[in-house]
Design an enzyme around this catalytic site. Sequence first.
Site, PDB file in Angstrom:
ATOM      1  N   GLY A   1      -0.676   0.784  -3.000  1.00 34.84           N
ATOM      2  CA  GLY A   1      -1.697   0.580  -1.980  1.00 34.84           C
ATOM      3  C   GLY A   1      -1.041   0.416  -0.627  1.00 34.84           C
ATOM      4  O   GLY A   1       0.148   0.068  -0.547  1.00 34.84           O
TER       5      GLY A   1
ATOM      6  N   GLN B   1      -0.152  -2.433   7.961  1.00 30.82           N
ATOM      7  CA  GLN B   1       1.250  -2.463   7.520  1.00 30.82           C
ATOM      8  C   GLN B   1       2.116  -1.431   8.238  1.00 30.82           C
ATOM      9  O   GLN B   1       3.338  -1.511   8.198  1.00 30.82           O
ATOM     10  CB  GLN B   1       1.344  -2.264   5.990  1.00 30.82           C
ATOM     11  CG  GLN B   1       0.733  -3.420   5.215  1.00 30.82           C
ATOM     12  CD  GLN B   1       0.804  -3.195   3.726  1.00 30.82           C
ATOM     13  OE1 GLN B   1      -0.064  -2.551   3.154  1.00 30.82           O
ATOM     14  NE2 GLN B   1       1.836  -3.692   3.075  1.00 30.82           N
TER      15      GLN B   1
ATOM     16  N   CYS C   1       4.391  -6.649  -2.477  1.00 30.99           N
ATOM     17  CA  CYS C   1       3.797  -6.159  -1.227  1.00 30.99           C
ATOM     18  C   CYS C   1       4.885  -5.434  -0.446  1.00 30.99           C
ATOM     19  O   CYS C   1       5.998  -5.951  -0.321  1.00 30.99           O
ATOM     20  CB  CYS C   1       3.233  -7.319  -0.414  1.00 30.99           C
ATOM     21  SG  CYS C   1       2.458  -6.788   1.124  1.00 30.99           S
ATOM     22  N   LEU C   2       4.557  -4.261   0.064  1.00 33.59           N
ATOM     23  CA  LEU C   2       5.549  -3.488   0.819  1.00 33.59           C
ATOM     24  C   LEU C   2       5.965  -4.216   2.096  1.00 33.59           C
ATOM     25  O   LEU C   2       7.023  -3.928   2.644  1.00 33.59           O
ATOM     26  CB  LEU C   2       5.006  -2.089   1.132  1.00 33.59           C
ATOM     27  CG  LEU C   2       4.720  -1.230  -0.107  1.00 33.59           C
ATOM     28  CD1 LEU C   2       4.030   0.070   0.287  1.00 33.59           C
ATOM     29  CD2 LEU C   2       6.001  -0.938  -0.874  1.00 33.59           C
TER      30      LEU C   2
ATOM     31  N   HIS D   1      -6.162  -7.309  -2.616  1.00 30.58           N
ATOM     32  CA  HIS D   1      -4.897  -7.455  -1.881  1.00 30.58           C
ATOM     33  C   HIS D   1      -4.972  -6.687  -0.550  1.00 30.58           C
ATOM     34  O   HIS D   1      -4.569  -7.202   0.499  1.00 30.58           O
ATOM     35  CB  HIS D   1      -3.765  -6.935  -2.780  1.00 30.58           C
ATOM     36  CG  HIS D   1      -2.404  -6.860  -2.154  1.00 30.58           C
ATOM     37  ND1 HIS D   1      -1.325  -7.577  -2.620  1.00 30.58           N
ATOM     38  CD2 HIS D   1      -1.912  -6.135  -1.106  1.00 30.58           C
ATOM     39  CE1 HIS D   1      -0.253  -7.300  -1.888  1.00 30.58           C
ATOM     40  NE2 HIS D   1      -0.579  -6.424  -0.964  1.00 30.58           N
ATOM     41  N   GLU D   2      -5.517  -5.464  -0.591  1.00 28.79           N
ATOM     42  CA  GLU D   2      -5.593  -4.637   0.626  1.00 28.79           C
ATOM     43  C   GLU D   2      -6.626  -5.167   1.616  1.00 28.79           C
ATOM     44  O   GLU D   2      -6.373  -5.184   2.825  1.00 28.79           O
ATOM     45  CB  GLU D   2      -5.906  -3.171   0.271  1.00 28.79           C
ATOM     46  CG  GLU D   2      -4.920  -2.481  -0.666  1.00 28.79           C
ATOM     47  CD  GLU D   2      -3.466  -2.608  -0.268  1.00 28.79           C
ATOM     48  OE1 GLU D   2      -3.183  -2.816   0.929  1.00 28.79           O
ATOM     49  OE2 GLU D   2      -2.600  -2.529  -1.162  1.00 28.79           O
TER      50      GLU D   2
ATOM     51  N   HIS E   1      -5.201  -7.857   3.615  1.00 25.23           N
ATOM     52  CA  HIS E   1      -4.367  -7.375   4.727  1.00 25.23           C
ATOM     53  C   HIS E   1      -5.220  -7.150   5.986  1.00 25.23           C
ATOM     54  O   HIS E   1      -4.790  -7.472   7.102  1.00 25.23           O
ATOM     55  CB  HIS E   1      -3.693  -6.047   4.374  1.00 25.23           C
ATOM     56  CG  HIS E   1      -2.383  -6.176   3.652  1.00 25.23           C
ATOM     57  ND1 HIS E   1      -1.305  -6.852   4.176  1.00 25.23           N
ATOM     58  CD2 HIS E   1      -1.966  -5.689   2.452  1.00 25.23           C
ATOM     59  CE1 HIS E   1      -0.286  -6.769   3.321  1.00 25.23           C
ATOM     60  NE2 HIS E   1      -0.656  -6.085   2.260  1.00 25.23           N
TER      61      HIS E   1
HETATM   62  O1  GNR Z   1       2.782  -1.590  -4.312  1.00 21.50           O
HETATM   63  C1  GNR Z   1       2.085  -2.602  -4.453  1.00 21.50           C
HETATM   64  N1  GNR Z   1       1.943  -3.142  -5.695  1.00 21.50           N
HETATM   65  C2  GNR Z   1       1.041  -4.160  -5.990  1.00 21.50           C
HETATM   66  C3  GNR Z   1       1.162  -4.805  -7.211  1.00 21.50           C
HETATM   67  C4  GNR Z   1       0.276  -5.795  -7.577  1.00 21.50           C
HETATM   68  C5  GNR Z   1      -0.747  -6.145  -6.715  1.00 21.50           C
HETATM   69  C6  GNR Z   1      -0.872  -5.537  -5.489  1.00 21.50           C
HETATM   70  C7  GNR Z   1       0.014  -4.538  -5.131  1.00 21.50           C
HETATM   71  S1  GNR Z   1      -0.173  -3.724  -3.590  1.00 21.50           S
HETATM   72  C8  GNR Z   1       1.471  -3.240  -3.266  1.00 21.50           C
HETATM   73  C9  GNR Z   1       1.533  -2.365  -2.044  1.00 21.50           C
HETATM   74  C10 GNR Z   1       1.111  -3.159  -0.819  1.00 21.50           C
HETATM   75  O2  GNR Z   1       1.819  -3.933  -0.231  1.00 21.50           O
HETATM   76  N2  GNR Z   1      -0.114  -2.988  -0.407  1.00 21.50           N
HETATM   77  O3  GNR Z   1      -0.573  -3.683   0.661  1.00 21.50           O
HETATM   78 NI    NI Z   2       0.549  -5.556   0.595  1.00 17.55          NI
END
Ligand code: GNR
Ligand code: NI
Length: 172
Positions: free
Chosen positions: A45, A50, A92-93, A134-135, A138
């Site tokens: 995601g 980001q 999270c990236l 999660h997104e 952000h």
């Molecule tokens: O790559 C991602 N893996 C992930 C694993 C578990 C829950 C959420 C994620 S999102 C993350 C990529 C990211 O930072 N998206 O904002």
């Molecule tokens: Ni993230």
Amino acid sequence: MKRKIIVEPDPILRKKCNPIEKVDDEIKKLMKDMLETMYDAPGIGLAAIQIGILKRLVVIDISKDEKKNPLFLVNPKIISQSKTTSVYEEGCLSLPGQFAEIERPSECLVKYIDLDGKEKELKADGLLATCIQHEVDHLNGILFIDYLSKLKKDMIIKKLVKHKKEIERIVV
Ligand code: GNR
Ligand code: NI
């Protein structure tokens, strides 16, 4: 075009993103760049914030290698969440190398606009539900470390600061 991913601590990641008024060619190009950046990372995601763009845009692809199945979400809004919760190990990236178990509602219903400009609804569960939440976090300046104890959160931030300083030393 691949873009650079912003890493915590960076005040940009704490900003609230603005809604999109129209899904035009500029937005479509941006979403393509986001998808390329996400696949390259690799991640499942990515939110526009980001890559430093404060717009309510998200790309997701939880499919495993081979068959790609990208999901483009413009102005995603979670309209309901289940009472039952699930725990996933999240990454999270913007928090490279950091992982933690996070508890969230197991299912969610999300309303969004697709790349064709049409309003859609999606009921998600499993990893997809976690990823959508999660997104959307952000887009509101929230990172998964915000759900941890202050001690754990501070430890992760300290590691990332150290990591950033090490990179600076190599560059300089
Ligand atoms: O790559 C991602 N893996 C992930 C694993 C578990 C829950 C959420 C994620 S999102 C993350 C990529 C990211 O930072 N998206 O904002
Ligand atoms: Ni993230």
